[in-house]
Design an enzyme around this catalytic site. Structure first.
Site, PDB file in Angstrom:
ATOM      1  N   GLY A   1      -5.413   8.087   5.212  1.00  0.00           N
ATOM      2  CA  GLY A   1      -4.541   9.225   6.096  1.00  0.00           C
ATOM      3  C   GLY A   1      -3.092   9.370   5.233  1.00  0.00           C
ATOM      4  O   GLY A   1      -2.764  10.604   5.165  1.00  0.00           O
TER       5      GLY A   1
ATOM      6  N   ASP B   1       1.340  -1.150  12.093  1.00  0.00           N
ATOM      7  CA  ASP B   1       0.054  -1.846  11.514  1.00  0.00           C
ATOM      8  C   ASP B   1      -0.286  -3.090  11.850  1.00  0.00           C
ATOM      9  O   ASP B   1      -1.524  -3.797  11.729  1.00  0.00           O
ATOM     10  CB  ASP B   1       0.211  -1.609  10.122  1.00  0.00           C
ATOM     11  CG  ASP B   1      -0.039  -0.040   9.405  1.00  0.00           C
ATOM     12  OD1 ASP B   1      -0.333   0.660  10.283  1.00  0.00           O
ATOM     13  OD2 ASP B   1       0.543   0.271   8.400  1.00  0.00           O
TER      14      ASP B   1
ATOM     15  N   SER C   1       6.363   8.925  12.478  1.00  0.00           N
ATOM     16  CA  SER C   1       5.531   8.896  11.262  1.00  0.00           C
ATOM     17  C   SER C   1       5.917   8.991   9.911  1.00  0.00           C
ATOM     18  O   SER C   1       6.515  10.163   9.736  1.00  0.00           O
ATOM     19  CB  SER C   1       4.236   9.959  11.578  1.00  0.00           C
ATOM     20  OG  SER C   1       3.655   9.858  10.338  1.00  0.00           O
TER      21      SER C   1
ATOM     22  N   LYS D   1       0.754  -1.181  -0.049  1.00  0.00           N
ATOM     23  CA  LYS D   1      -0.015   0.172   0.016  1.00  0.00           C
ATOM     24  C   LYS D   1       0.799   1.353   0.193  1.00  0.00           C
ATOM     25  O   LYS D   1       0.726   2.238  -0.844  1.00  0.00           O
ATOM     26  CB  LYS D   1      -1.013  -0.060   1.379  1.00  0.00           C
ATOM     27  CG  LYS D   1      -2.031   0.986   1.334  1.00  0.00           C
ATOM     28  CD  LYS D   1      -3.068   0.644   2.185  1.00  0.00           C
ATOM     29  CE  LYS D   1      -2.887   0.715   3.636  1.00  0.00           C
ATOM     30  NZ  LYS D   1      -2.790   1.950   4.258  1.00  0.00           N
ATOM     31  N   SER D   2       1.749   1.199   0.943  1.00  0.00           N
ATOM     32  CA  SER D   2       2.895   2.564   0.877  1.00  0.00           C
ATOM     33  C   SER D   2       3.224   2.833  -0.464  1.00  0.00           C
ATOM     34  O   SER D   2       3.667   3.949  -0.697  1.00  0.00           O
ATOM     35  CB  SER D   2       3.772   2.274   1.990  1.00  0.00           C
ATOM     36  OG  SER D   2       3.103   2.140   3.336  1.00  0.00           O
TER      37      SER D   2
ATOM     38  N   LYS E   1      -5.087   5.879  14.575  1.00  0.00           N
ATOM     39  CA  LYS E   1      -5.179   4.930  13.356  1.00  0.00           C
ATOM     40  C   LYS E   1      -6.549   5.089  12.653  1.00  0.00           C
ATOM     41  O   LYS E   1      -7.347   5.980  13.042  1.00  0.00           O
ATOM     42  CB  LYS E   1      -4.447   3.818  13.609  1.00  0.00           C
ATOM     43  CG  LYS E   1      -3.144   3.802  13.588  1.00  0.00           C
ATOM     44  CD  LYS E   1      -2.468   4.099  12.598  1.00  0.00           C
ATOM     45  CE  LYS E   1      -0.898   4.323  12.827  1.00  0.00           C
ATOM     46  NZ  LYS E   1      -0.217   5.030  11.671  1.00  0.00           N
TER      47      LYS E   1
ATOM     48  N   ARG F   1      -7.260   1.845  17.741  1.00  0.00           N
ATOM     49  CA  ARG F   1      -7.153   0.430  17.618  1.00  0.00           C
ATOM     50  C   ARG F   1      -6.733  -0.409  19.089  1.00  0.00           C
ATOM     51  O   ARG F   1      -6.965  -1.432  19.299  1.00  0.00           O
ATOM     52  CB  ARG F   1      -5.808   0.162  16.768  1.00  0.00           C
ATOM     53  CG  ARG F   1      -6.075   0.216  15.271  1.00  0.00           C
ATOM     54  CD  ARG F   1      -5.153   0.000  14.219  1.00  0.00           C
ATOM     55  NE  ARG F   1      -5.669  -0.065  12.897  1.00  0.00           N
ATOM     56  CZ  ARG F   1      -4.937   0.281  11.853  1.00  0.00           C
ATOM     57  NH1 ARG F   1      -3.761   0.346  11.881  1.00  0.00           N
ATOM     58  NH2 ARG F   1      -5.701   0.449  10.753  1.00  0.00           N
TER      59      ARG F   1
ATOM     60  N   ARG G   1       3.109   6.218  -3.198  1.00  0.00           N
ATOM     61  CA  ARG G   1       4.225   6.872  -3.405  1.00  0.00           C
ATOM     62  C   ARG G   1       4.663   6.752  -5.181  1.00  0.00           C
ATOM     63  O   ARG G   1       4.808   7.607  -5.508  1.00  0.00           O
ATOM     64  CB  ARG G   1       5.316   6.391  -2.581  1.00  0.00           C
ATOM     65  CG  ARG G   1       5.245   6.812  -1.129  1.00  0.00           C
ATOM     66  CD  ARG G   1       6.143   6.070  -0.329  1.00  0.00           C
ATOM     67  NE  ARG G   1       6.263   6.661   0.979  1.00  0.00           N
ATOM     68  CZ  ARG G   1       5.260   6.304   1.935  1.00  0.00           C
ATOM     69  NH1 ARG G   1       4.044   5.695   1.754  1.00  0.00           N
ATOM     70  NH2 ARG G   1       5.203   6.872   3.142  1.00  0.00           N
TER      71      ARG G   1
ATOM     72  N   ARG H   1      -7.663  -3.409   9.398  1.00  0.00           N
ATOM     73  CA  ARG H   1      -6.717  -4.339  10.248  1.00  0.00           C
ATOM     74  C   ARG H   1      -7.481  -4.955  11.460  1.00  0.00           C
ATOM     75  O   ARG H   1      -7.097  -6.259  11.732  1.00  0.00           O
ATOM     76  CB  ARG H   1      -5.415  -3.469  10.553  1.00  0.00           C
ATOM     77  CG  ARG H   1      -5.023  -2.658   9.453  1.00  0.00           C
ATOM     78  CD  ARG H   1      -3.355  -2.862   9.316  1.00  0.00           C
ATOM     79  NE  ARG H   1      -2.670  -1.877   8.180  1.00  0.00           N
ATOM     80  CZ  ARG H   1      -2.357  -2.304   7.163  1.00  0.00           C
ATOM     81  NH1 ARG H   1      -2.383  -3.658   6.627  1.00  0.00           N
ATOM     82  NH2 ARG H   1      -2.008  -1.422   6.421  1.00  0.00           N
TER      83      ARG H   1
HETATM   84  C1  S3P Z   1       1.998   4.837   6.003  1.00  0.00           C
HETATM   85  C2  S3P Z   1       2.507   5.078   7.264  1.00  0.00           C
HETATM   86  C3  S3P Z   1       2.098   4.555   8.793  1.00  0.00           C
HETATM   87  C4  S3P Z   1       1.096   3.412   8.370  1.00  0.00           C
HETATM   88  C5  S3P Z   1       0.079   3.447   7.378  1.00  0.00           C
HETATM   89  C6  S3P Z   1       0.867   3.633   6.099  1.00  0.00           C
HETATM   90  C7  S3P Z   1       2.772   5.374   4.893  1.00  0.00           C
HETATM   91  O1  S3P Z   1       1.620   5.576   9.178  1.00  0.00           O
HETATM   92  O2  S3P Z   1       0.371   2.971   9.577  1.00  0.00           O
HETATM   93  O3  S3P Z   1      -0.601   2.359   7.091  1.00  0.00           O
HETATM   94  O4  S3P Z   1       2.430   4.685   3.657  1.00  0.00           O
HETATM   95  O5  S3P Z   1       3.258   6.293   5.062  1.00  0.00           O
HETATM   96  P1  S3P Z   1       2.596   6.678  10.085  1.00  0.00           P
HETATM   97  O6  S3P Z   1       3.745   6.494   9.427  1.00  0.00           O
HETATM   98  O7  S3P Z   1       1.671   7.940  10.251  1.00  0.00           O
HETATM   99  O8  S3P Z   1       2.621   5.947  11.547  1.00  0.00           O
END
Ligand code: S3P
Length: 426
Positions: A93, A312, A165, A21-22, A339, A343, A26, A385
């Site tokens: 987020g 996560d 974060s 996902k991350s 989150k 959670r 990006r 999750r």
């Molecule tokens: C993420 C960063 C994490 C994670 C989220 C995805 C990202 O959050 O919990 O699911 O893709 O940068 P934080 O970095 O704000 O903790």
């Protein structure tokens, strides 16, 4: 929607894990900022990534998909067009926070909003550094979204990050690309490092060390191809299930084995899990194989320093802790409260509903196992999750476990329940 889960006799298979996902977020964003055509291969089909694609399209970026190839016509130096309406970030987020950084240095006024969960999540942590860089943000009185960004000429800053974060870190880096001068980020920079790894892949110079990140403004991005590996946070559910259920074997390929993401595997190995990893590709992301067999597990202490690398996975680790021998204790995980849901509360109420016991701290929990869990009504609280972690709990519980509002799994794993059925023997 709801889903019913029953006890599994074993857990076996070689499932294909959906894209990270991350990295998917990006890949889309960096592709959008580059001058020309970029491609993202094997992008995650989940709703969060679609939220990022929707926002970028609203800003005038053309994104098309054929089979497993997503093509992005980057805006390069042209700039974004003014969208017709607000940018809807859905439940994501990462979309909202990273887009705040992307928009901070551009001549655009735009409102970002999201679903009922996202408009209750803290945003000042991002607007604060971006304001210091010269961007304007209007948040609600409680510092939530909907929020309006008025971007413009911004400048580099030295910023001491207080929260580990990756979303905040990435927002500052995105803004730094359009800022005048150098931006330096110090402090809690040890969170997932996909942005730092991918930027050089798009021709951007960024210096990273364990203590600081340096980036000069005014750099342009060169288009490239991003191949998205399987998401270790998604794989974790199957790795956890195979570790807990007798006679299980699991083989996964093409999983991101980025050190900043696999704290859960390290903790499980410390608990006694039989997990082997093998890196097959190093750059731009370490990717490889994971093999898992059932093993008897012991409780562990998870330190504050480890939390960003498994943030996560903590709902799943709570479920696993309930099946391990002895005490598992986590501190320094107060971020879990902000989150997609609180959670820590969601873990505690659902574990108790299944007959488990847990002590909850402001920043973590203590669970003593092994505990006999029974089927129960699980409230996912629309948090993907939580739904997936307690589906795994249902595999080791007696009787029937019903996951309410189960459709939220589509945020990160649209085929979760079909895959679960294929991996379990009843
Ligand atoms: C993420 C960063 C994490 C994670 C989220 C995805 C990202 O959050 O919990 O699911 O893709 O940068 P934080 O970095 O704000 O903790």
């Amino acid at each position: 929607m709801k889903q019913t889960i029953t006890r599994a006799l074993n857990f076996k298979g070689t499932p294909k894990i959906p894209g990270d996902k991350s990295i998917s977020h990006r890949g889309l964003i960096l592709g959008a900022l580059a001058s020309g055509k970029s491609e993202v291969i094997d992008i995650l089909e989940g709703e969060d990534v679609q939220s990022t694609a929707r926002c970028l399209r609203e800003l005038g970026v053309t994104i098309t998909k054929k089979d497993n190839v997503t093509t992005i016509e980057g805006i390069g130096l042209k700039g974004f067009q003014n969208p017709k309406g607000d940018l809807d970030c859905g439940n994501s987020g990462t979309t909202m926070r990273v887009m705040m950084g992307v928009l901070a240095g551009r001549n655009i006024t735009e409102t970002l909003t999201g679903d009922q969960s996202l408009v209750r999540r803290p945003m000042k942590r991002v607007s604060e550094p971006l304001r210091l860089m010269g961007a304007n943000f209007e948040l609600t009185n409680e510092n939530f979204a909907p929020l309006t960004v008025t971007g413009g000429k911004i400048h580099g800053i030295d910023y001491d990050l207080k929260i580990a974060s990756a979303q905040i870190k990435t927002a500052i880096i995105m803004a730094a690309l359009t800022a005048e001068g150098r931006t330096r980020i110090l402090g809690e920079i040890g969170s997932r490092d996909h942005t730092e790894r991918l930027l050089p892949h798009f021709g951007v110079k960024i210096e990273t060390s364990p203590t600081e990140i340096n980036i000069m403004g005014g750099q342009t991005l060169t288009p490239n191809v991003v191949k998205v590996p399987g998401d270790p946070s998604t794989a974790a559910f199957w790795i956890g299930a195979a570790s807990m259920i007798h006679n299980s074997t699991l083989e996964l390929e093409n999983i991101s084995l980025n050190e900043t993401r696999i704290g859960c595997i390290r903790v499980l190995q410390r608990m006694g899990a039989a997990i082997d990893t093998e890196i097959t590709t190093e750059k731009p992301e370490p990717v490889g194989k994971v093999r898992v067999k059932f093993a008897s597990l012991q409780g562990v202490t998870i330190s504050k320093e480890e939390v960003p690398s498994l943030i996560d996975e903590l709902p799943l680790l709570a479920v696993i802790a309930s099946q391990a021998n002895g005490v598992t204790e986590v501190h320094g995980a107060e971020e879990l409260r902000v989150k997609e849901s609180d959670r820590l509360e969601a873990i505690a109420s659902n574990l108790r509903a299944m007959g488990g016991t847990i002590e909850v701290f402001p920043d973590g929990f203590r669970i003593e196992g092994p505990q006999k869990l029974h089927g129960a009504d699980i409230q996912s609280v629309h948090d993907h999750r939580i739904a997936m972690a307690f589906s795994v709990a249902g595999l080791v519980a007696t009787g029937e476990t019903t996951i309410h509002d189960s459709e939220c799994v589509a945020i990160s794993y649209p085929g979760f329940y079909e895959a679960l059925k294929g991996l379990t023997e009843k």
